[in-house]
Motif scaffolding. Structure first.
Motif, PDB file in Angstrom:
ATOM      1  N   GLY A  16      41.289  63.014  34.387  1.00 36.93           N
ATOM      2  CA  GLY A  16      42.393  62.090  34.604  1.00 36.93           C
ATOM      3  C   GLY A  16      41.934  60.687  34.973  1.00 36.93           C
ATOM      4  N   SER A  17      42.916  59.840  35.245  1.00 38.14           N
ATOM      5  CA  SER A  17      42.659  58.430  35.543  1.00 38.14           C
ATOM      6  C   SER A  17      43.402  57.994  36.796  1.00 38.14           C
ATOM      7  CB  SER A  17      43.119  57.553  34.373  1.00 38.14           C
ATOM      8  OG  SER A  17      42.418  57.848  33.186  1.00 38.14           O
ATOM      9  N   LEU A  18      42.828  57.002  37.442  1.00 40.09           N
ATOM     10  CA  LEU A  18      43.461  56.347  38.580  1.00 40.09           C
ATOM     11  C   LEU A  18      43.084  54.876  38.552  1.00 40.09           C
ATOM     12  CD1 LEU A  18      42.806  58.794  41.577  1.00 40.09           C
ATOM     13  CD2 LEU A  18      45.042  58.238  40.577  1.00 40.09           C
ATOM     14  N   ARG A  19      43.931  54.058  39.173  1.00 38.74           N
ATOM     15  CA  ARG A  19      43.597  52.661  39.344  1.00 38.74           C
ATOM     16  C   ARG A  19      43.712  52.287  40.811  1.00 38.74           C
ATOM     17  NH1 ARG A  19      46.298  47.094  36.993  1.00 38.74           N
ATOM     18  NH2 ARG A  19      47.857  47.562  38.595  1.00 38.74           N
ATOM     19  N   LEU A  20      42.661  51.682  41.309  1.00 40.95           N
ATOM     20  CA  LEU A  20      42.651  51.182  42.679  1.00 40.95           C
ATOM     21  C   LEU A  20      42.833  49.670  42.655  1.00 40.95           C
ATOM     22  CD1 LEU A  20      39.596  53.136  44.162  1.00 40.95           C
ATOM     23  CD2 LEU A  20      41.984  53.876  43.928  1.00 40.95           C
ATOM     24  N   SER A  21      43.506  49.168  43.672  1.00 43.35           N
ATOM     25  CA  SER A  21      43.700  47.733  43.831  1.00 43.35           C
ATOM     26  C   SER A  21      43.123  47.281  45.159  1.00 43.35           C
ATOM     27  CB  SER A  21      45.194  47.386  43.788  1.00 43.35           C
ATOM     28  OG  SER A  21      45.772  47.761  42.563  1.00 43.35           O
ATOM     29  N   CYS A  22      42.700  46.031  45.174  1.00 41.58           N
ATOM     30  CA  CYS A  22      42.144  45.427  46.391  1.00 41.58           C
ATOM     31  C   CYS A  22      42.682  44.008  46.456  1.00 41.58           C
ATOM     32  CB  CYS A  22      40.624  45.459  46.333  1.00 41.58           C
ATOM     33  SG  CYS A  22      39.793  44.607  47.686  1.00 41.58           S
ATOM     34  N   ALA A  23      43.644  43.777  47.323  1.00 44.30           N
ATOM     35  CA  ALA A  23      44.302  42.478  47.429  1.00 44.30           C
ATOM     36  C   ALA A  23      43.749  41.718  48.623  1.00 44.30           C
ATOM     37  CB  ALA A  23      45.800  42.666  47.575  1.00 44.30           C
ATOM     38  N   ALA A  24      43.368  40.488  48.372  1.00 39.80           N
ATOM     39  CA  ALA A  24      42.803  39.653  49.426  1.00 39.80           C
ATOM     40  C   ALA A  24      43.869  38.727  49.989  1.00 39.80           C
ATOM     41  CB  ALA A  24      41.641  38.837  48.897  1.00 39.80           C
ATOM     42  N   SER A  25      43.811  38.511  51.278  1.00 42.93           N
ATOM     43  CA  SER A  25      44.670  37.524  51.932  1.00 42.93           C
ATOM     44  C   SER A  25      43.828  36.738  52.914  1.00 42.93           C
ATOM     45  CB  SER A  25      45.841  38.209  52.645  1.00 42.93           C
ATOM     46  OG  SER A  25      45.373  39.085  53.641  1.00 42.93           O
ATOM     47  N   VAL A  70      35.965  47.399  36.261  1.00 45.10           N
ATOM     48  CA  VAL A  70      36.392  46.506  37.338  1.00 45.10           C
ATOM     49  C   VAL A  70      36.912  45.228  36.713  1.00 45.10           C
ATOM     50  CG1 VAL A  70      34.063  45.539  37.652  1.00 45.10           C
ATOM     51  CG2 VAL A  70      35.728  45.433  39.525  1.00 45.10           C
ATOM     52  N   SER A  71      37.989  44.701  37.279  1.00 44.41           N
ATOM     53  CA  SER A  71      38.582  43.470  36.763  1.00 44.41           C
ATOM     54  C   SER A  71      39.187  42.700  37.922  1.00 44.41           C
ATOM     55  CB  SER A  71      39.647  43.780  35.711  1.00 44.41           C
ATOM     56  OG  SER A  71      40.701  44.533  36.265  1.00 44.41           O
ATOM     57  N   ARG A  72      39.478  41.425  37.647  1.00 46.19           N
ATOM     58  CA  ARG A  72      40.118  40.653  38.697  1.00 46.19           C
ATOM     59  C   ARG A  72      41.240  39.816  38.120  1.00 46.19           C
ATOM     60  NH1 ARG A  72      37.732  36.997  35.453  1.00 46.19           N
ATOM     61  NH2 ARG A  72      37.089  35.034  36.374  1.00 46.19           N
ATOM     62  N   VAL A  79      41.611  42.444  42.947  1.00 46.65           N
ATOM     63  CA  VAL A  79      40.604  43.087  42.102  1.00 46.65           C
ATOM     64  C   VAL A  79      41.040  44.521  41.871  1.00 46.65           C
ATOM     65  CG1 VAL A  79      38.198  43.838  41.975  1.00 46.65           C
ATOM     66  CG2 VAL A  79      38.766  41.584  42.870  1.00 46.65           C
ATOM     67  N   TYR A  80      40.778  45.012  40.669  1.00 43.41           N
ATOM     68  CA  TYR A  80      41.186  46.355  40.287  1.00 43.41           C
ATOM     69  C   TYR A  80      39.981  47.189  39.890  1.00 43.41           C
ATOM     70  CZ  TYR A  80      45.640  43.946  39.921  1.00 43.41           C
ATOM     71  OH  TYR A  80      46.748  43.194  40.190  1.00 43.41           O
ATOM     72  N   LEU A  81      40.080  48.474  40.114  1.00 41.04           N
ATOM     73  CA  LEU A  81      39.087  49.429  39.631  1.00 41.04           C
ATOM     74  C   LEU A  81      39.832  50.499  38.848  1.00 41.04           C
ATOM     75  CD1 LEU A  81      36.139  50.333  39.546  1.00 41.04           C
ATOM     76  CD2 LEU A  81      36.595  51.710  41.582  1.00 41.04           C
TER      77      LEU A  81
END
Length: 129
Positions: A16-25, A70-72, A79-81
């Motif tokens: 399967g697949s998953l997407r992680l997000s990382c939001a900066a503030s 990985v992308s931004r 940033v996403y994984l």
């Protein structure tokens, strides 16, 4: 306040697949190095991929190459994984991390956790049937 907030993760079946997000503030990512690390139970934290926030260059370890991307999005300051073809051995807590005003060195230094100044809170990824 400088902060990295992660989202995504969860339980997924093998393949399967998953997407992680990382939001900066509190700061922008467009001149930074963003890394993704993971730590499986009983194992050391390992770096798996990184991305240069300025030019989008990326680097992956062999165990995830061809499966993870990985992308931004500098407009969203996120940033996403994207993780595809997940396997049980990918089960771990995943972390994003940032080193300000930096770049990829294409050496083992890219995977040194101490180099990164800010860390997300971590998110669990479990791959099981």
């Amino acid at each position: 306040e400088v902060q990295l907030v992660q989202s995504g993760g969860g339980l997924v079946q093998p393949g399967g697949s998953l997407r992680l997000s990382c939001a900066a503030s509190g700061f922008t990512l467009d001149d930074d190095l963003i890394g993704w690390f993971r730590q499986a139970p009983g194992k050391a934290r390992e770096g798996i991929t990184c991305i240069n926030g300025k030019d989008g260059r990326t680097r992956y370890v062999d165990s995830v190459k061809g499966r993870f991307t990985v992308s931004r999005d500098n407009f969203q300051n996120t940033v996403y994984l994207q993780m595809n073809s997940l396997q049980p051995e990918d089960t771990a807590v995943y972390y994003c991390a940032v080193e300000r005003s930096s770049e990829i060195y294409y050496s083992d230094y890219d995977w040194e956790a101490e180099r990164y100044e800010y860390w997300g809170q971590g998110t669990q990824v479990t791959v099981a049937s």
